[in-house]
Design an enzyme around this catalytic site. Structure first.
Site, short mmCIF file in Angstrom:
data_model
loop_
_atom_site.label_atom_id
_atom_site.label_comp_id
_atom_site.label_asym_id
_atom_site.label_seq_id
_atom_site.Cartn_x
_atom_site.Cartn_y
_atom_site.Cartn_z
N SER A 567 0.84 -1.19 0.00
CA SER A 567 0.00 0.00 0.00
C SER A 567 0.89 1.25 0.00
O SER A 567 1.69 1.41 -0.91
CB SER A 567 -0.96 -0.06 1.19
OG SER A 567 -2.00 0.85 1.02
N ASP A 650 -8.51 -5.36 -5.80
CA ASP A 650 -8.04 -4.20 -5.07
C ASP A 650 -8.62 -2.95 -5.72
O ASP A 650 -8.11 -2.48 -6.73
CB ASP A 650 -6.51 -4.15 -5.07
CG ASP A 650 -6.00 -3.01 -4.21
OD1 ASP A 650 -6.83 -2.30 -3.61
OD2 ASP A 650 -4.77 -2.83 -4.14
N HIS A 682 -7.10 -5.70 -1.50
CA HIS A 682 -5.87 -5.01 -1.09
C HIS A 682 -5.02 -5.92 -0.20
O HIS A 682 -3.85 -5.68 0.02
CB HIS A 682 -6.29 -3.74 -0.34
CG HIS A 682 -5.28 -2.64 -0.32
ND1 HIS A 682 -4.64 -2.17 -1.44
CD2 HIS A 682 -4.81 -1.87 0.72
CE1 HIS A 682 -3.82 -1.17 -1.09
NE2 HIS A 682 -3.90 -0.98 0.20
#
Ligand SMILES: *[C@@H]1O[C@H](CO)[C@@H](O)[C@H](O)[C@H]1NC(C)=O
Ligand SMILES: *[C@@H]1O[C@H](CO)[C@@H](O)[C@H](O)[C@H]1NC(C)=O
Ligand SMILES: *[C@@H]1O[C@H](CO)[C@@H](O)[C@H](O)[C@H]1NC(C)=O
Ligand SMILES: *[C@@H]1O[C@H](CO)[C@@H](O)[C@H](O)[C@H]1NC(C)=O
Ligand SMILES: *[C@@H]1O[C@H](CO)[C@@H](O)[C@H](O)[C@H]1NC(C)=O
Ligand SMILES: *[C@@H]1O[C@H](CO)[C@@H](O)[C@H](O)[C@H]1NC(C)=O
Ligand SMILES: *[C@@H]1O[C@H](CO)[C@@H](O)[C@H](O)[C@H]1NC(C)=O
Ligand SMILES: *[C@@H]1O[C@H](CO)[C@@H](O)[C@H](O)[C@H]1NC(C)=O
Ligand SMILES: *[C@@H]1O[C@H](CO)[C@@H](O)[C@H](O)[C@H]1NC(C)=O
Ligand SMILES: *[C@@H]1O[C@H](CO)[C@@H](O)[C@H](O)[C@H]1NC(C)=O
Ligand SMILES: *[C@@H]1O[C@H](CO)[C@@H](O)[C@H](O)[C@H]1NC(C)=O
Ligand SMILES: *[C@@H]1O[C@H](CO)[C@@H](O)[C@H](O)[C@H]1NC(C)=O
Length: 714
Positions: A567, A650, A682
């Site tokens: 991320s 995601d 994600h």
């Protein structure tokens, strides 16, 4: 100085067979325990326990009973149809539970009452036509049970059941406003709603009386109310008063467009009321400054007060949670702040039995510590922690006033203990690292920390050190440098099944996990400083952390170092790839990161990126942070082998970011590998997928660090 390749070769020859204390497979298969829930008299507690078999390719879940007097643990139930339960009813062992199926087998659920001391007494009380969950229940004075559950509901208020819903002929999705998808689902007409129901007591049993009441659907202005707030909201977004007469729930602000703001309000409604009777406790303007996201609305045990958290920033998801207490009285909520100046952001709360103290848990210096806050606390009150290590998943105040805490640590997936209000641990009931074979040998000695000075903040910054199995200060181990996501968030002293530091360390690394600018738990200034500074402050901090390790920790071999992040941590890997720090690593790994920040508006939470880049996306000229902190501007420098993971589901960062990164690396001839899961978001949650994730990344990084003596990184 030796070249990297010479060092790698020498290390490969010298590589001793490593003893892995914990392997990816062991970690993924090991028991995962839920939080302990004690019965009303505090005699015993029940928690779930799931493990996974890589032979059977399935998980097994059981419920366990912890005797809070003797500490003895025994199996309570092996019936996986019991998906949730609450203690409620005439005795201290009476329960109400959700059976994840119903007799119609139509995708709905059923409710049963039982005696926790003898589950064979279970008795069906209601068959519900939708997959309700999030059970909360109380006994009223008359002996009836008032319960709350939630489910998706149609705009007309009827609960939605995917199994029985009509399938439209076309799969088209059409939108005229931004915010078309979130996390891993596309927005549709169905939204979450809290429902209330009555189980009437009589004839030695209970029966469902009438229809369930939907308190949420239909409260609309600029947007319609939804509670719990998807995707992470659950039963913590609503509560029922102990006498069963009142309901509170939180929803995003219905007066503001859904996509631009994080603002949310707590609504109050009589249990017998309708959506039209619901009124906000904290409308914007009622309390100066309080305009942001609310959380954890909770009645005190006598039902007279309501505590909750709220942030000030109307569109800032990582602002400081401030504690509020209100009267549970719609005539005069009289909302007041508690310890309003405290520079911490608590996110878990529990009332003391007499209502004089609120226990909260807040990120604090890399842990999530528990702090008692008296009702008399003034703005300048400085809370004092009563716990030290770990991150609590839940805490419950027992009849004797002690807290039953279920937490985790880097070395233990679940600890269950009691602590008193003075901070003395009174019972340690369970420590996974002492119980579970896969975790055996793990302990506090595996973990250390250091503080280092950097040029972005006045305060020194912290980093975790995690040692590999059999660690000796006289040996050297290659550096594994892990950057956290968020960016607001932290590497905590907690267990993770996605980024388990000890699993990474036991490949043969010293793991360094820094908490740079943006990290939470060191005061709001450090968190806030990331806005408009993605590419400079945290990058400088990470360089300082690396330098500290290089000069101070002789047992860390930085020449063989590798790095990884997900991320924001993935963005940072991509940024590092184009900057000098990238040349100090032998390999990088990006899991679901930003590659081209001019694509930031492909995300789903625009309030997040608007806040972090310091404004909405306009023309991408050189003064714009969207332009300035773009990793691809430094493409000419990319040279370090790079492993790329990006998943199809995601929606936070679309898969095109990972594809672009991989394609650009390949075109440039940088050794690289792409891993994709069509069914993960994600995060990688499926155990089989996670095993591949670990195996492939470790193959790559272990080759480039010389930890393995494989002949190829692939
Ligand atoms: C998983 O849990 C089941 C049920 O408790 C148990 O029989 C089995 O031995 C456990 N397996 C592992 C690998 O722990
Ligand atoms: C759950 O209930 C279903 C019937 O709906 C049954 O087939 C199944 O065996 C039950 N599962 C367990 C673990 O008892
Ligand atoms: C529940 O337990 C408490 C404490 O032991 C006791 O005082 C109370 O009478 C019990 N209630 C019932 C209904 O048995
Ligand atoms: C759950 O419900 C099914 C029917 O759908 C029933 O067969 C089963 O016995 C129930 N199990 C429990 C634990 O209530
Ligand atoms: C609500 O809408 C759904 C979907 O159109 C429908 O199936 C259901 O019958 C409606 N409920 C009522 C009470 O009209
Ligand atoms: C509806 O939202 C608008 C802003 O979009 C606000 O001015 C108005 O007061 C709201 N109406 C109600 C009834 O809350
Ligand atoms: C909110 O989003 C809408 C688009 O849906 C946009 O037109 C509007 O300017 C935004 N408002 C604010 C205050 O950001
Ligand atoms: C309102 O809150 C203030 C501050 O906590 C308190 O002094 C006052 O007594 C409260 N008033 C009512 C009516 O509860
Ligand atoms: C409170 O936190 C400090 C670190 O800030 C720690 O040293 C201390 O042990 C903690 N207190 C308790 C009672 O756990
Ligand atoms: C946070 O920053 C503000 C503004 O720069 C400053 O006034 C304040 O003292 C800082 N607070 C802390 C706790 O460092
Ligand atoms: C790391 O430390 C070594 C040995 O102290 C030193 O020679 C080297 O220059 C340092 N590397 C960097 C990039 O500062
Ligand atoms: C350049 O970008 C900044 C920040 O996004 C914006 O305020 C400014 O209007 C832009 N300038 C031009 C000439 O487009």
């Amino acid at each position: 100085m030796k070249s990297i390749s010479q060092t790698v070769a020498a290390a490969a020859l010298a590589a001793l067979p490593l003893v892995n204390a914990i392997t990816p497979e062991g970690m993924l298969a090991a028991p995962r325990r839920g939080a302990a829930v004690a019965n009303p008299s505090g005699e015993f507690a029940v928690f779930s326990n799931s493990n996974y078999s890589f032979e059977e390719h399935e998980s097994t879940t059981i419920w366990e009973r912890l005797d809070l007097m003797s500490g003895e643990i025994s199996t309570w139930s092996t019936d996986t149809n019991i998906s949730e339960f609450v203690f409620v009813g005439p005795t201290n062992t009476s329960i109400l539970y959700i059976n994840a199926t119903n007799e119609e087998g139509n995708g709905g659920v059923s409710l049963y009452t039982a005696d926790a001391a003898d589950l064979s007494t279970a008795s069906l009380v209601a068959s519900l036509p939708a997959p309700y969950s999030g059970l909360k229940a109380v006994a009223t004075e008359s002996g009836d049970i008032h319960f709350l559950v939630y489910a998706l509901a149609y705009p007309n208020g009827t609960a939605y059941n995917a199994d029985t819903a009509e399938t439209p002929a076309s799969t088209a999705r059409i939108y005229t406003d931004i915010y078309v998808r979130h996390w891993d689902y596309w927005l549709s007409a169905e939204r979450n709603a809290v429902f209330g129901g009555v189980l009437t007591s009589g004839d030695g049993g209970y029966s469902l009386s009438g229809e369930l009441t939907n308190y949420v659907t239909g409260k609309c202005n600029a947007t319609c109310a939804e509670s719990p707030v998807q995707p992470f909201g659950g039963s913590g977004d609503y509560d029922i008063s102990p006498d069963g007469s009142q309901v509170i729930f939180l929803t995003k602000n219905i007066d503001l467009p859904l996509a631009n703001f994080t603002s949310s309000q707590v609504y109050h409604v009589p249990f017998t009321g309708t959506v039209n009777d619901s009124v906000p406790i904290n409308p914007i303007g009622a309390t100066p400054g309080a305009e942001g996201a609310s959380a954890a609305p909770t009645f005190s045990k006598d039902g007279s007060k309501i505590a909750y958290f709220q942030m000030n920033g109307i569109d800032y998801e990582s602002d400081r949670n401030i504690i509020y207490v209100a009267n549970a009285d719609a005539e005069d909520f009289n909302v007041t702040k508690l310890a309003g100046d405290w520079d911490r952001s608590p996110d878990v709360l529990a009332w003391s039995n007499d209502g004089s103290v609120l226990y909260v848990a807040a990120p604090d210096l890399g842990r999530e510590r528990i702090f008692p806050i008296p009702m008399s606390a003034t703005a300048d009150f400085v809370p004092k922690n009563i716990t030290d290590e770990g991150v609590p998943a839940a805490m419950q105040v027992l009849p004797n006033g002690e807290l039953l805490v279920s937490d985790s640590k880097i070395w233990s997936s679940r600890d269950i203990y009691t602590v008193n209000s003075q901070g003395e641990m009174t019972n340690m009931y369970l420590q996974s690292n002492l119980l579970d074979e896969a975790l055996s040998g793990l302990g506090p000695e595996d973990v250390s920390e250091f503080y280092y000075s950097t040029n972005s903040s006045e305060i020194d910054q912290q980093s975790w050190i995690i040692y590999p199995e059999g660690f000796s200060e006289d040996e050297t181990y290659p550096l594994m440098f892990i950057v956290h996501g968020g960016p607001q968030g932290a590497h905590f002293n907690s267990w993770s099944t996605r980024w388990n530091f000890k699993v990474w360390a036991d490949q043969g690394y010293v793991v360094i996990a820094p908490n740079p600018t943006a990290s939470s738990g060191w005061g709001q200034n450090l968190t806030d400083a990331i806005s408009r500074h993605w590419g400079d402050y945290p990058y400088w901090d990470l360089v300082h952390a690396w330098d500290y390790v290089n000069t101070t920790l002789p047992y860390v071999d930085t020449v063989r170092g590798v790095a990884a992040g997900a991320s924001f941590g993935g963005y940072m890997m991509n940024w590092i790839q184009g900057h000098p720090l990238g040349r100090r690593f032998n390999a990088l790994m990006t899991h679901d990161g930003v590659t081209n920040s001019l694509s930031d508006y492909a995300t789903e939470e625009l309030w997040f990126i608007n806040h972090d880049q310091g404004g909405i996306f306009t023309s991408p000229n050189e003064t714009s942070t969207y332009y300035r902190w773009n990793p691809i501007l430094y493409y000419e420098n990319w040279a370090t082998p790079h492993f790329v993971v990006h998943n199809d589901l995601d929606f936070r960062l679309p898969v095109s970011e990972g594809l672009m990164l991989f394609n650009m690396l390949q075109v440039k001839g940088v050794p690289s590998k792409f891993l994709n899961f069509p069914d993960e978001n994600h995060w990688v949650l499926n155990q089989e997928n996670s095993l591949v994730w670990h195996t492939e990344i470790f193959k790559f990084h272990n080759y480039y660090s010389g930890v393995s003596n494989a002949s190829s990184p692939y």
